[in-house]
Design a protein around this motif. Structure first.
Motif, mmCIF file in Angstrom:
data_model
loop_
_atom_site.group_PDB
_atom_site.id
_atom_site.type_symbol
_atom_site.label_atom_id
_atom_site.label_comp_id
_atom_site.label_asym_id
_atom_site.label_seq_id
_atom_site.Cartn_x
_atom_site.Cartn_y
_atom_site.Cartn_z
ATOM 1 N N VAL A 280 -0.863 7.946 -9.292
ATOM 2 C CA VAL A 280 -1.264 7.341 -8.037
ATOM 3 C C VAL A 280 -0.652 6.078 -7.956
ATOM 4 C CG1 VAL A 280 -3.578 8.580 -8.163
ATOM 5 C CG2 VAL A 280 -3.179 6.486 -9.464
ATOM 6 N N ARG A 281 0.121 5.551 -8.860
ATOM 7 C CA ARG A 281 0.703 4.214 -8.751
ATOM 8 C C ARG A 281 1.596 3.882 -7.645
ATOM 9 N NH1 ARG A 281 2.272 4.396 -14.558
ATOM 10 N NH2 ARG A 281 0.721 3.368 -15.602
ATOM 11 N N SER A 282 2.260 5.143 -7.055
ATOM 12 C CA SER A 282 3.093 5.031 -6.104
ATOM 13 C C SER A 282 2.212 5.537 -4.697
ATOM 14 C CB SER A 282 4.205 5.903 -6.123
ATOM 15 O OG SER A 282 3.918 7.466 -6.460
ATOM 16 N N LEU A 283 0.975 5.850 -4.895
ATOM 17 C CA LEU A 283 0.206 6.260 -3.566
ATOM 18 C C LEU A 283 -0.791 5.231 -3.253
ATOM 19 C CD1 LEU A 283 -0.547 9.868 -4.866
ATOM 20 C CD2 LEU A 283 1.007 9.226 -3.286
ATOM 21 N N SER A 284 -0.860 4.916 -2.032
ATOM 22 C CA SER A 284 -2.070 3.925 -1.681
ATOM 23 C C SER A 284 -3.292 4.521 -1.297
ATOM 24 C CB SER A 284 -1.525 3.289 -0.239
ATOM 25 O OG SER A 284 -1.483 4.162 0.772
ATOM 26 N N LEU A 285 -4.400 3.788 -1.649
ATOM 27 C CA LEU A 285 -5.963 4.659 -1.355
ATOM 28 C C LEU A 285 -5.739 5.110 0.198
ATOM 29 C CD1 LEU A 285 -8.166 4.860 -2.900
ATOM 30 C CD2 LEU A 285 -9.259 2.970 -1.867
ATOM 31 N N LYS A 286 -5.363 4.340 1.014
ATOM 32 C CA LYS A 286 -5.460 4.614 2.612
ATOM 33 C C LYS A 286 -4.423 6.090 2.735
ATOM 34 C CE LYS A 286 -3.974 2.936 7.206
ATOM 35 N NZ LYS A 286 -3.251 1.805 7.844
ATOM 36 N N ARG A 287 -3.569 6.134 2.247
ATOM 37 C CA ARG A 287 -2.749 7.507 2.200
ATOM 38 C C ARG A 287 -3.505 8.397 1.697
ATOM 39 N NH1 ARG A 287 2.810 9.183 -0.515
ATOM 40 N NH2 ARG A 287 2.996 11.125 0.441
ATOM 41 N N LEU A 288 -4.026 8.394 0.617
ATOM 42 C CA LEU A 288 -4.922 9.363 -0.039
ATOM 43 C C LEU A 288 -6.116 9.763 0.704
ATOM 44 C CD1 LEU A 288 -4.614 8.228 -3.882
ATOM 45 C CD2 LEU A 288 -3.687 10.078 -2.854
ATOM 46 N N ALA A 289 -6.688 8.769 1.355
ATOM 47 C CA ALA A 289 -7.815 8.855 2.387
ATOM 48 C C ALA A 289 -7.271 9.704 3.505
ATOM 49 C CB ALA A 289 -8.685 7.847 2.783
ATOM 50 N N ARG A 290 -6.344 9.645 4.051
ATOM 51 C CA ARG A 290 -5.746 10.198 5.116
ATOM 52 C C ARG A 290 -5.418 11.909 4.707
ATOM 53 N NH1 ARG A 290 -1.365 7.863 5.889
ATOM 54 N NH2 ARG A 290 0.271 9.445 5.215
ATOM 55 N N LEU A 291 -5.077 12.035 3.591
ATOM 56 C CA LEU A 291 -4.637 13.381 3.087
ATOM 57 C C LEU A 291 -5.827 14.101 2.796
ATOM 58 C CD1 LEU A 291 -1.689 12.558 0.560
ATOM 59 C CD2 LEU A 291 -1.538 14.035 2.397
ATOM 60 N N MET A 292 -6.814 13.296 2.449
ATOM 61 C CA MET A 292 -8.229 14.196 2.303
ATOM 62 C C MET A 292 -8.623 14.543 3.725
ATOM 63 S SD MET A 292 -10.275 11.899 -0.792
ATOM 64 C CE MET A 292 -11.636 12.943 -0.632
ATOM 65 N N THR A 293 -8.359 13.829 4.749
ATOM 66 C CA THR A 293 -8.924 14.066 5.939
ATOM 67 C C THR A 293 -7.996 15.310 6.528
ATOM 68 O OG1 THR A 293 -9.403 11.894 6.563
ATOM 69 C CG2 THR A 293 -9.073 13.350 8.488
ATOM 70 N N PHE A 318 4.083 18.181 5.394
ATOM 71 C CA PHE A 318 5.205 17.547 6.413
ATOM 72 C C PHE A 318 4.383 16.380 7.141
ATOM 73 C CE2 PHE A 318 7.710 21.017 5.153
ATOM 74 C CZ PHE A 318 8.954 20.789 5.297
ATOM 75 N N GLU A 319 3.248 16.805 7.832
ATOM 76 C CA GLU A 319 2.550 15.646 8.317
ATOM 77 C C GLU A 319 1.654 14.542 7.545
ATOM 78 O OE1 GLU A 319 -0.047 17.894 11.067
ATOM 79 O OE2 GLU A 319 1.720 19.140 11.918
ATOM 80 N N GLY A 320 1.086 15.083 6.491
ATOM 81 C CA GLY A 320 0.323 14.279 5.871
ATOM 82 C C GLY A 320 1.275 13.406 4.711
ATOM 83 N N ASN A 321 2.268 13.944 4.670
ATOM 84 C CA ASN A 321 3.061 13.044 3.884
ATOM 85 C C ASN A 321 4.331 12.366 4.570
ATOM 86 O OD1 ASN A 321 2.001 13.497 1.351
ATOM 87 N ND2 ASN A 321 3.326 15.399 1.100
ATOM 88 N N GLU A 322 4.139 12.437 6.069
ATOM 89 C CA GLU A 322 5.040 11.680 7.008
ATOM 90 C C GLU A 322 5.393 10.326 6.605
ATOM 91 O OE1 GLU A 322 8.044 12.452 9.473
ATOM 92 O OE2 GLU A 322 6.812 13.978 8.550
ATOM 93 N N ARG A 323 4.187 9.610 6.697
ATOM 94 C CA ARG A 323 4.199 8.077 6.577
ATOM 95 C C ARG A 323 3.609 7.744 5.316
ATOM 96 N NH1 ARG A 323 1.112 8.816 11.045
ATOM 97 N NH2 ARG A 323 -0.837 7.700 10.026
ATOM 98 N N LYS A 324 4.309 6.720 4.548
ATOM 99 C CA LYS A 324 4.022 6.308 3.245
ATOM 100 C C LYS A 324 3.527 4.599 3.445
ATOM 101 C CE LYS A 324 6.783 8.944 0.447
ATOM 102 N NZ LYS A 324 8.056 8.837 -0.559
ATOM 103 N N GLU A 325 2.340 4.398 3.155
ATOM 104 C CA GLU A 325 1.726 3.023 3.136
ATOM 105 C C GLU A 325 2.142 2.330 1.995
ATOM 106 O OE1 GLU A 325 -0.012 5.033 6.324
ATOM 107 O OE2 GLU A 325 -0.285 5.459 4.195
#
Length: 325
Positions: A280-293, A318-325
């Motif tokens: 999770v070091r390379s993952l933002s909380l915002k991105r994880l929340a979007r993936l949960m949605t 492809f859609e959930g991993n499209e952007r990286k915060e």
């Protein structure tokens, strides 16, 4: 004087040649198969016409297509047949109305054939297809092969090369998910050496391998996902595992950012916490929340019958991993 037309029943069908004009358009993301078909058509024309064929080849990305007008109008003293091959006419963003006007002249010619070749067309370019459809004799799209269609193609290509594939080698080659250029390279390697790179991949993949890559590496995840599906792994089980794994990652990230220990009520094993903390070091909380949605929305589609788990997972990938915060 007459030219030839190649007619086909399907992508793998045989061609017959008739004495009429033709404008043929090959396109699609599977550039290996479309180029192979292009070369087969050219080969058939050369074989049939022999010394009577005059061939021209243009690439719209680097050549001036205004020369097409001259090629269509020029008459050869030595050749009665004319074959013009044009690559990337649509994807290069050329004036399709101009091309359509030039190609319309071919309809009035009995000694000329035009072959158009393009790779994958984006949405904007596809809008220009109407210009080509009006004047093309044949249009053939080469889509990415999947599932049993892909495995059948691999068997055919292996048979053509007199290569005998073991079940594990077939499964390994199919795991490339339609990258037929790579599959072909591996088949050529098998033909020359009798060995493929599959040996280095022999250790059995598990669903945990997918959990390690799904949220950080689209390419590795897609490769692993296809291998699991092709090996018979339950798609519902994969979806459920990844959804639960995502919740675990979100929980660990949430408490990590606040420098707080994870409560025992979360029931996450210390080993899992240690391993996931690095992930999770390379993952933002915002991105994880979007993936949960994304997972929640796709779960609803699955439950009401609008989607299959494997299709939903590809969309999320492809859609959930499209952007990286």
């Amino acid at each position: 004087m007459h030219s030839f037309q190649l007619l086909h029943g399907n992508e793998g069908g045989h061609y017959c040649i008739r004495n009429v004009y033709m404008i043929y358009f090959l396109h699609g993301p599977d550039t290996y198969r479309s180029r192979k078909k292009l070369n087969e058509i050219i080969g058939e024309y050369r074989k049939k016409a022999g010394s009577h064929l005059n061939m021209y080849r243009l690439d719209a990305e680097r050549d001036d297509l205004r020369t097409l007008k001259n090629l269509c109008e020029i008459q050869s003293l030595f050749s009665s047949k004319k074959l013009i091959v044009i690559e990337n006419a649509l994807s290069a963003g050329k004036d399709l109305e101009f091309l359509a006007d030039v190609f319309s002249r071919v309809r009035e010619s009995q000694d000329m054939v035009v072959l158009l070749w393009d790779g994958e067309l984006n949405t904007a370019v596809k809008k220009g297809l109407s210009h080509i459809e009006k004047i093309a004799s044949k249009i053939q799209e080469f889509k990415i092969l999947q599932g049993e269609d892909l495995r059948e193609w691999i068997r055919f290509e292996a048979h053509e090369r007199n290569v005998a594939l073991s079940p594990s080698e077939l499964l390994w080659l199919a795991s490339f998910g339609g990258d037929v250029w790579k599959i072909t390279n591996e088949l050529e390697k098998l033909l020359l050496t009798g060995k493929s790179s599959a040996g280095a991949q022999e250790k059995e993949l598990t669903i945990f391998n997918l959990g390690d890559s799904f949220f950080i590496s689209k390419k590795d995840a897609l490769h692993t996902f296809h291998r699991l599906i092709d090996s018979g792994q339950d798609e519902f089980g994969i979806f459920s595992y990844l959804a639960n794994h995502l919740r675990t990652l979100y929980t660990i990230k949430f408490y990590s950012e606040r420098n707080r220990p994870i409560p025992s009520s979360q029931k996450i094993h210390p080993f899992v916490v240690k391993k996931a903390s690095a992930l999770v070091r390379s993952l933002s909380l915002k991105r994880l929340a979007r993936l949960m949605t994304n997972f929640f929305e796709e779960d609803v589609k699955i439950k009401i019958g609008l989607s299959r788990p494997k299709d939903s997972l590809v969309r999320i990938l492809f859609e959930g991993n499209e952007r990286k915060e």
